[in-house]
Scaffold this active site. Sequence first.
Site, PDB file in Angstrom:
ATOM      1  N   ALA A  65       0.855  -1.190   0.000  1.00 31.41           N
ATOM      2  CA  ALA A  65       0.000   0.000   0.000  1.00 31.41           C
ATOM      3  C   ALA A  65       0.886   1.233   0.000  1.00 31.41           C
ATOM      4  CB  ALA A  65      -0.874   0.001   1.245  1.00 31.41           C
ATOM      5  N   GLY A 110       0.435  -5.384   0.272  1.00 34.23           N
ATOM      6  CA  GLY A 110      -0.636  -5.523  -0.721  1.00 34.23           C
ATOM      7  C   GLY A 110      -0.143  -6.127  -2.033  1.00 34.23           C
ATOM      8  N   GLU A 113      -0.253  -9.691  -1.449  1.00 32.69           N
ATOM      9  CA  GLU A 113      -1.672 -10.075  -1.432  1.00 32.69           C
ATOM     10  C   GLU A 113      -2.265 -10.109  -2.842  1.00 32.69           C
ATOM     11  OE1 GLU A 113      -2.241  -7.080   1.658  1.00 32.69           O
ATOM     12  OE2 GLU A 113      -3.323  -8.583   2.817  1.00 32.69           O
ATOM     13  N   GLU A 133       3.642  -5.403   7.119  1.00 33.36           N
ATOM     14  CA  GLU A 133       2.651  -4.559   7.812  1.00 33.36           C
ATOM     15  C   GLU A 133       2.916  -4.428   9.300  1.00 33.36           C
ATOM     16  OE1 GLU A 133       1.924  -6.881   5.554  1.00 33.36           O
ATOM     17  OE2 GLU A 133       0.312  -6.212   4.237  1.00 33.36           O
TER      18      GLU A 133
END
Length: 259
Positions: A65, A110, A113, A133
């Site tokens: 992110a 992300g 992911e 994270e």
Amino acid sequence: MYKTLNYEKKENIGLLTINRPQKLNAISNELIKELKQLLDEVENDDELRVLVVTGAGDKAFVAGADINELVDRDARLGRKVSRERQEIFSRIENLFVPVIAAVNGYALGGGLELALACSIRVCSEKAQFGAPEVKLGIIPGDGGTQRLPRLVGVGRAMEMILTGDFIDAQEAYRIGLVNKVLPHQELMEKAMELAKKIASRPPLAVKYAKEAVNRSQEGDTASGFALESYLHALTCTTEDKKEGVAAFLEKRKGRFKGK
Ligand code: COA
């Protein structure tokens, strides 16, 4: 047309490039908005057979992110953004064609992911994977706590998610996170070869096979068996099945129509 993405089609294979190389292709709100638009387009493309996803530049697939946008992320926003990104990655996971992640560098947060939502992952020897994270005081929010343990097992997923440490391409291969590690310069060529091979298979069989395998990752085995059986029966009604079986018996190559 898109600012943060690049999309092109080569015959019936789509190539999506996440395109913010100056920020290591970090996922911004704008990028998510564009990704939604692109998926609207792709989901309606009946000619598409395989989608390949990669990152622009030769350093990153996606480095997570956009951390600048994390500054203002409070609980309300955290929930909203997480649900939105879970949904968009689930659309990728459940796309009617297989999606191949060609991981050309960092796949973090992300980015990891996103790769996990793809059907198959291949990577460059320069790739690195991680869920950093926790080092920012948060946890993955785009599906990572659910998809990573399913792919690599709970223990390995725990270690990655709790330490935030990166693993290299060989380790990712060893634990089953990627199917292949390729020389950096050959990554796209080999990913496209794999895409072409899948694209040459009967499209409906590919579509239903993907759906049945995806189902194995959720729910109970009995309902997975039931779905597999119905989808198998459905493929038995297709022209491509008739052609595929006849071609084998007649010792020739099948010509498939997606019907
Ligand atoms: N969000 C926003 N910007 C990011 C970013 C992210 N997730 N990852 C990298 N960038 C930016 C850097 O800030 C830098 O921008 P600048 O040139 O304007 O300063 C640029 O991308 C290049 O990154 P840089 O850190 O200089 O490259 P590096 O080779 O030294 O390090 C990483 C590469 C991937 C190890 C490092 O960028 C990193 O740790 N990124 C964050 C990864 C992360 O925690 N992701 C999960 C977020 S939830």
